[in-house]
Every structure is written in C-alpha cells, then in structure tokens.
Design an enzyme around this catalytic site. Sequence first.
Site, PDB file in Angstrom:
ATOM      1  N   CYS A  49       5.422   4.796   5.432  1.00 34.25           N
ATOM      2  CA  CYS A  49       4.162   4.231   4.784  1.00 34.25           C
ATOM      3  C   CYS A  49       3.972   5.473   3.378  1.00 34.25           C
ATOM      4  CB  CYS A  49       2.801   3.830   5.746  1.00 34.25           C
ATOM      5  SG  CYS A  49       3.172   2.569   6.882  1.00 34.25           S
ATOM      6  N   HIS A  98       5.666  -0.519  -0.810  1.00 29.21           N
ATOM      7  CA  HIS A  98       6.319  -0.909   0.330  1.00 29.21           C
ATOM      8  C   HIS A  98       4.734  -1.999   1.141  1.00 29.21           C
ATOM      9  CE1 HIS A  98       4.396   1.741   2.945  1.00 29.21           C
ATOM     10  NE2 HIS A  98       3.527   1.380   3.897  1.00 29.21           N
ATOM     11  N   HIS A 142       1.177  -1.495   0.218  1.00 25.69           N
ATOM     12  CA  HIS A 142       0.014   0.023  -0.136  1.00 25.69           C
ATOM     13  C   HIS A 142       0.773   1.413   0.227  1.00 25.69           C
ATOM     14  CE1 HIS A 142       0.118   0.807   4.828  1.00 25.69           C
ATOM     15  NE2 HIS A 142       0.537   0.726   4.035  1.00 25.69           N
ATOM     16  N   HIS A 160       2.865  -4.890   3.934  1.00 23.03           N
ATOM     17  CA  HIS A 160       3.439  -5.033   5.710  1.00 23.03           C
ATOM     18  C   HIS A 160       2.362  -6.846   5.379  1.00 23.03           C
ATOM     19  CE1 HIS A 160       3.695  -1.335   7.441  1.00 23.03           C
ATOM     20  NE2 HIS A 160       2.526  -1.309   6.299  1.00 23.03           N
ATOM     21  N   ASP A 182      -4.557 -10.521   0.055  1.00 18.36           N
ATOM     22  CA  ASP A 182      -3.821 -10.958  -0.345  1.00 18.36           C
ATOM     23  C   ASP A 182      -2.542 -11.051  -1.440  1.00 18.36           C
ATOM     24  OD1 ASP A 182      -1.574 -12.313   1.058  1.00 18.36           O
ATOM     25  OD2 ASP A 182      -2.164 -14.465  -0.519  1.00 18.36           O
ATOM     26  N   HIS A 183      -1.356 -10.905  -1.321  1.00 20.69           N
ATOM     27  CA  HIS A 183      -0.190 -10.139  -2.496  1.00 20.69           C
ATOM     28  C   HIS A 183      -0.646  -8.995  -3.556  1.00 20.69           C
ATOM     29  CE1 HIS A 183       1.908 -14.071  -0.693  1.00 20.69           C
ATOM     30  NE2 HIS A 183       1.887 -13.432  -1.407  1.00 20.69           N
ATOM     31  N   GLU A 238      -0.445  -4.351  11.632  1.00 18.39           N
ATOM     32  CA  GLU A 238      -0.194  -4.183  10.199  1.00 18.39           C
ATOM     33  C   GLU A 238       1.593  -4.634  10.350  1.00 18.39           C
ATOM     34  OE1 GLU A 238      -0.301  -0.230   7.818  1.00 18.39           O
ATOM     35  OE2 GLU A 238       1.197   0.131   9.504  1.00 18.39           O
TER      36      GLU A 238
HETATM   37 ZN   LIG Z   1       2.241   1.423   5.577  1.00 17.92          ZN
END
Ligand SMILES: [Zn+2]
Length: 138
Positions: A35, A41, A16, A43, A81-82, A127
């Site tokens: 972020c 990037h 995100h 998580h 997911d992914h 997170e």
């Molecule tokens: Zn982040």
Amino acid sequence: MPTVTVTRLLRFNAAHRVHNPALSDAENAALFGKCNNPHWHGHNYTLEVSVRGPIDARTGYVMDLGKLRDAVERTVVDLVDHRNVNVEVEFMRDVNPTTENLVVGMWRQIEPALPEEVRLVRLKLWETENNYVEYDGA
Ligand SMILES: [Zn+2]
C-alpha cells in the site's frame, strides 16, 4: 414502532498510497508494504452503510434504500470512484488514506446527508475480501 437497522452495500474502486511523510521511505515501506507503492495502486472497496430508525407506519420501511443509496453515492461514491484518494478527494486532503481514516472521512460526509428519522449507526468498509474496518461514529 419497532426500531430496525437496515444496510445498503455500495461498491467502488479507487487508487491510493498509504504513506506518512513524517517517516523515512524505509519505515513507510516496512509499515505499509504494497500500500506504500510510490506509483499508486488500487482496491475494489465495498462500503456497507447501516442506518437505524423506527419502521414507518405508512411505508413499512425504516428508510427507502434507494434514497440511502442516492445519498451515499452523492456524498461519497461519486467523489472517490475511479479516483486517486490522495490527490483527488477533497474530504481526504492531507489524511493518510488507510481504510480506518477513509471510513471516518466517509462517515463525516454521509451523516449530515441523512433524513432526520434515521441515525447512521455503522459503516463497514472492505478494502479486500479479507480485510474490513468498522466505524460507529465514536
Ligand atoms: Zn492499498
């Protein structure tokens, strides 16, 4: 019958960028730090899903946790997911993907998919190993 809360954990990872287009780049960088990376990037998230209901006399369960897992996979995990949350996740379209906003979006996905005998009472979304948010539907 006694009423009990049961919880299932699910793990996923997603990319995100936390960014508010109404603010300047400098304000975004100051507010959101890593972020806000314009190159995205990821998580490794953990989602804890808690439902509450009476113990079923026949099964001894509140709800089969395999069925809870299936419902959460279908409505949330399979969609994120992914994935890149900003770009690929329909239920987060035009929403700044902070953990707070993500947990609310996930609630709206999961809640209608649950059987009538249970009530979704809490989502806890981790997170990082150090940060989580909780939502109870309020
Ligand atoms: Zn982040």
